[in-house]
Scaffold this active site. Structure first.
Site, PDB file in Angstrom:
ATOM      1  N   ASN A 203      37.762  48.196  30.335  1.00 31.51           N
ATOM      2  CA  ASN A 203      36.351  48.196  30.722  1.00 31.51           C
ATOM      3  C   ASN A 203      35.599  49.024  29.677  1.00 31.51           C
ATOM      4  O   ASN A 203      36.198  49.773  28.916  1.00 31.51           O
ATOM      5  CB  ASN A 203      36.192  48.899  32.076  1.00 31.51           C
ATOM      6  CG  ASN A 203      36.743  48.083  33.228  1.00 31.51           C
ATOM      7  OD1 ASN A 203      37.928  47.804  33.278  1.00 31.51           O
ATOM      8  ND2 ASN A 203      35.884  47.704  34.139  1.00 31.51           N
TER       9      ASN A 203
ATOM     10  N   CYS B 196      42.200  42.774  33.351  1.00 24.31           N
ATOM     11  CA  CYS B 196      42.381  41.789  34.406  1.00 24.31           C
ATOM     12  C   CYS B 196      43.790  41.238  34.255  1.00 24.31           C
ATOM     13  O   CYS B 196      44.139  40.728  33.190  1.00 24.31           O
ATOM     14  CB  CYS B 196      41.358  40.668  34.290  1.00 24.31           C
ATOM     15  SG  CYS B 196      41.673  39.306  35.421  1.00 24.31           S
TER      16      CYS B 196
HETATM   17 ZN    ZN Z   1      36.468  44.393  35.317  1.00 25.09          ZN
END
Ligand code: ZN
Length: 307
Positions: A246, A237
């Site tokens: 992720n 992010c």
């Molecule tokens: Zn994410």
């Protein structure tokens, strides 16, 4: 054996932090290859402004050029009404709206208060309803890098309000990898208790602190059957300091298959696709099964002796 539905997010969440632009041809080829692997859904791109995320400036072209395989849904992230209109024109199967559970993250990520985001997204839901499926992703649901703990009630309350508007799905996102398995189990159970049974509940984990697969396990053990993953473990992010990675789709799918779950994904085929990922992004990727191979791939008992 539980049927688990896998959603691949590498070309959206995975790519958006990459420093080097991934050419449109490479994105289209990657999505076409992923479409043959057995995913339930692929989040293709984001209809955000090219200035905000230059990596995804080719959203229209990518959506126009991918080969759509029956049975696979092609979703796109949408930040606002303008994005929703572009997404509808691109014939997206699902619009994924996003806001944060924490006030600070919503301000930094979306430049709005949560209340403003909620009103803006409500308007998108109202305009889009009946034309295509809508999912709402709730970011920082397990913790905020600026505020710390995020009350579960904030997440539950938001999810219930969107459920009341008739959205098809809610994705609960651990945007910066702060979730731990006990917390995941508790929130997943509460969500399933409080939301309508027809609601598609998806969990989205980052492996920032190495708890990603433990959290997948906790979610599945609580009855969750929909999971996001990013090939190679790419992603992060841009507004969450230190956030990276992720959960790797191939690692999660491998674990679930080893445990006897039906993910619908052909792992060997997916690993072949994953093997091409470092060349696409120009660096190695953090996933592990793509390097070690699955546990059922045996090695010959060859002598290690050298001449
Ligand atoms: Zn994410």
């Amino acid at each position: 054996m539980t049927r688990i539905f896998c959603n691949e997010v590498v070309t959206r969440d995975g790519f958006q932090m990459e420093p080097e632009f991934v050419p449109t041809d490479a994105k289209v080829a990657l999505i076409d290859a992923l479409s043959e692997c057995g995913y339930a859904k692929i989040e293709v791109t984001s209809f955000t402004s090219a200035r905000a995320i230059p990596m995804l400036r080719d959203a229209e072209e990518v959506m126009g050029r991918i080969r759509r395989v029956p049975g696979v849904e092609y979703a796109v992230l949408v930040p606002n009404l303008r994005g929703a209109e572009r997404a509808l024109e691109s014939r997206a199967d699902e619009l994924n709206l996003v806001m944060s559970a924490s006030e600070s993250h919503n301000q930094v990520n979306l430049s709005m208060s949560r209340a403003q985001s909620f009103i803006a997204l409500s308007e998108v839901v109202r305009v889009v309803a009946g034309r295509t499926a809508i999912n709402v992703s709730i970011s920082t649901a397990f913790g905020c890098p600026m505020e710390g703990d995020v009350p579960a009630e904030d997440v539950l309350g938001l999810a219930e309000r969107f459920a009341g508007m008739g959205v098809r799905g809610i994705t609960v996102c651990d945007t910066t990898g702060m979730a731990h398995p006990s917390q995941v189990g508790a929130l997943c159970e509460a969500m399933q208790r409080r939301l309508p049974a027809s609601m598609q509940l998806t969990l989205h984990f980052h492996n920032t602190r190495g708890m990603g697969l433990a959290n997948v396990l906790a979610a599945v053990q609580s009855g969750v059957v929909r999971l996001d993953g990013s090939l190679g473990g790419l992603g992060g992010c841009p507004y969450a300091p230190g956030a990276s990675g992720n959960i790797a789709s191939e690692d999660a799918i491998h674990m679930l298959q080893a445990m006897g779950h039906d993910t619908g994904v052909e792992l060997e085929r997916l690993l072949a696709v994953a093997s091409g990922l470092p060349a696409i992004v120009g660096h190695g990727v953090p996933s592990q099964v793509s390097k070690a191979g699955p546990i059922w791939r045996l090695h010959p008992a060859a002598s290690q002796a050298t001449s």
